[in-house]
Design a protein around this motif. Structure first.
Motif, short mmCIF file in Angstrom:
data_model
loop_
_atom_site.label_atom_id
_atom_site.label_comp_id
_atom_site.label_asym_id
_atom_site.label_seq_id
_atom_site.Cartn_x
_atom_site.Cartn_y
_atom_site.Cartn_z
N ILE A 142 -98.37 -16.88 88.09
CA ILE A 142 -98.01 -16.87 86.66
C ILE A 142 -96.62 -16.27 86.49
N THR A 143 -95.86 -16.81 85.56
CA THR A 143 -94.53 -16.27 85.26
C THR A 143 -94.62 -15.29 84.11
N MET A 144 -94.20 -14.07 84.36
CA MET A 144 -94.19 -13.04 83.32
C MET A 144 -92.83 -13.05 82.63
N HIS A 145 -92.80 -13.74 81.50
CA HIS A 145 -91.60 -13.86 80.66
C HIS A 145 -91.85 -12.93 79.48
N ALA B 163 -91.82 -4.82 89.93
CA ALA B 163 -93.26 -4.77 89.66
C ALA B 163 -93.84 -6.13 89.30
N GLY B 164 -92.98 -7.08 88.93
CA GLY B 164 -93.49 -8.42 88.63
C GLY B 164 -92.95 -9.07 87.38
N LEU B 165 -91.99 -8.45 86.70
CA LEU B 165 -91.39 -9.08 85.53
C LEU B 165 -90.39 -10.13 86.01
N ASP B 166 -90.59 -11.38 85.58
CA ASP B 166 -89.77 -12.47 86.09
C ASP B 166 -88.56 -12.77 85.22
N SER B 167 -88.72 -12.72 83.90
CA SER B 167 -87.61 -13.02 83.00
C SER B 167 -87.85 -12.38 81.65
N ALA C 42 -80.43 -7.42 82.96
CA ALA C 42 -81.38 -8.34 83.58
C ALA C 42 -80.65 -9.41 84.39
N HIS C 43 -79.57 -9.95 83.84
CA HIS C 43 -78.79 -10.95 84.57
C HIS C 43 -78.29 -10.38 85.90
N THR D 87 -82.92 -15.01 81.22
CA THR D 87 -83.35 -14.57 79.90
C THR D 87 -83.19 -15.73 78.92
N SER D 88 -83.72 -15.55 77.73
CA SER D 88 -83.43 -16.49 76.64
C SER D 88 -82.80 -15.72 75.49
#
Length: 377
Positions: free
Chosen positions: A135-138, A166-170, A204-205, A211-212
């Motif tokens: 799963i993607t964590m956005h 820890a698992g945050l993707d975007s 984040a970048h 990101t959005s």
């Protein structure tokens, strides 16, 4: 040739517009002409007649919030009897339900809850990834990440890095509203400056995360402030590209209108025309952001469908669950079959994507075809 025609002709030639030209487009009432130009530019980036969407779920894990935005109908102050924090098991169940319908994205957002330690977020992310590795964590807006920084005492860079590990993707672009401090002080004084929002995104970048970016019109902002919002996103995207971070930067731009119902900020709703103009100007000005996302949640399916001819190439998320915008009066709910139908009615071919905008399935008329190619954005 009038001024607007000259500006649009410049854009079609592939030349970058400046702030003054952006303001002039926002001031124009030639909406269909703006939409036509935006559609031309969108087709250059996305030549295939495909409109994408993602199967995802919003999980609003807490509504406790100490930011007290005037325009928010969702939050409850700390200590409120109407506040909540979802249990881990409830969150796992919601993610499982998403996976069961072939969903790929979880947009987990809540209030800025001062009573949750930073370890709550990192432990939860690790537990989610252990159970649902694909799963993607956005998830988590810049305001939430700023609150994590405050309660942890860590630097912004440390917070973003630990979340990513820890698992945050975007990161989603929530909380941008209008990236101008005059408006931000008016509507959400405690949320921070536009620079605070942007610093989180750029951190984040630098960590290699995508990101959005969002934009909310209808707070009484000027046309210059609307154009400036887009310019600031464009400048940050330039920086990401020039520094060759291991990130696509802002993968998408999502404008929508302020929803005033049940809030403490009384204003008339923006018109569909104002929304479509914003979409079109966004596609014209943001020459380095590859995707524009329709906002059918706030505007309704029909305007969402129309936006696909005003520069949008993406229909957003199936939004299996959404409580923040709906608390303020946006009640549009669309399932997967409806999204596919609306995209086809707009003369496009629907395709399921993931958070990175890789195409997973193309829904040809009468059949579902797996594609093994990746959309190059």
């Amino acid at each position: 040739m009038n001024t607007v025609d000259r500006i649009l002709d410049k854009a079609v030639r592939g030349e970058r517009l400046n702030l003054e030209e952006g303001v002039r487009l926002f001031e124009s009432d030639e909406i269909e002409k703006l939409g036509h130009t935006a559609d031309i530019l969108m087709r250059r980036i996305h030549p295939e007649p495909i409109t994408t969407f993602v199967i995802g779920r919003n999980i609003n894990y807490t509504n406790f919030c100490d930011t007290y935005c005037r325009f928010c109908a969702f939050y409850r102050p700390p200590g409120s009897s109407e506040g909540y924090v979802l249990s881990d098991e409830t969150i796992f169940q919601k993610i499982q339900e998403t996976v069961d319908v072939r969903g790929t994205e979880i947009l987990m957002q809540g209030g800025t809850n001062p009573d949750l330690p930073f370890s709550y977020y990192t432990d939860l992310l690790r537990a989610i990834k252990q159970r649902f590795p694909d799963i993607t964590m956005h998830s988590f807006s810049p305001a939430e990440i700023r609150k994590m920084q405050e309660v942890s005492g860590l630097s912004l860079e440390e917070v973003v890095r630990e979340l990513h590990e820890a698992g945050l993707d975007s990161l989603p672009g929530g909380g941008a509203e209008i990236l101008d401090d005059r408006i931000r002080k008016k509507i959400s004084r405690l949320k921070g400056t536009w620079r605070d929002w942007m610093d989180v995104m750029q951190a984040a970048h630098k960590q290699g995360m995508n990101t959005s970016a969002t934009m909310v019109i209808g707070f009484g902002e000027t046309m210059e402030e609307r154009a400036l919002h887009m310019m600031r996103i464009r400048d940050a995207q330039d920086e990401c590209i020039q520094n060759k971070y291991n990130s696509k930067g802002f993968t998408a731009f999502i404008p929508f209108t302020f929803q005033p119902d049940n809030t403490n900020f009384v204003r008339e709703r923006e018109t569909p025309e104002a929304y479509l103009k914003t979409v079109a100007v966004g596609r014209i000005l943001l020459d380095n952001v590859p995707n524009l996302q329709s906002s059918w949640v706030t505007m309704g399916p029909e305007i969402g469908k129309l936006s696909l001819s005003y520069g949008c190439n993406d229909f957003g998320s199936t939004m299996m669950e959404e409580n923040v915008v709906s608390s303020a009066g946006a009640v549009y709910k669309v399932n997967i079959e409806s999204i596919i139908g609306l995209i086809r009615e707009a003369g496009k071919t629907p395709a399921q994507r993931n958070t990175r905008y890789d195409i997973l399935k193309v829904y040809e008329e009468g059949s579902v075809v797996d594609r093994d190619f990746v959309m190059q954005n």
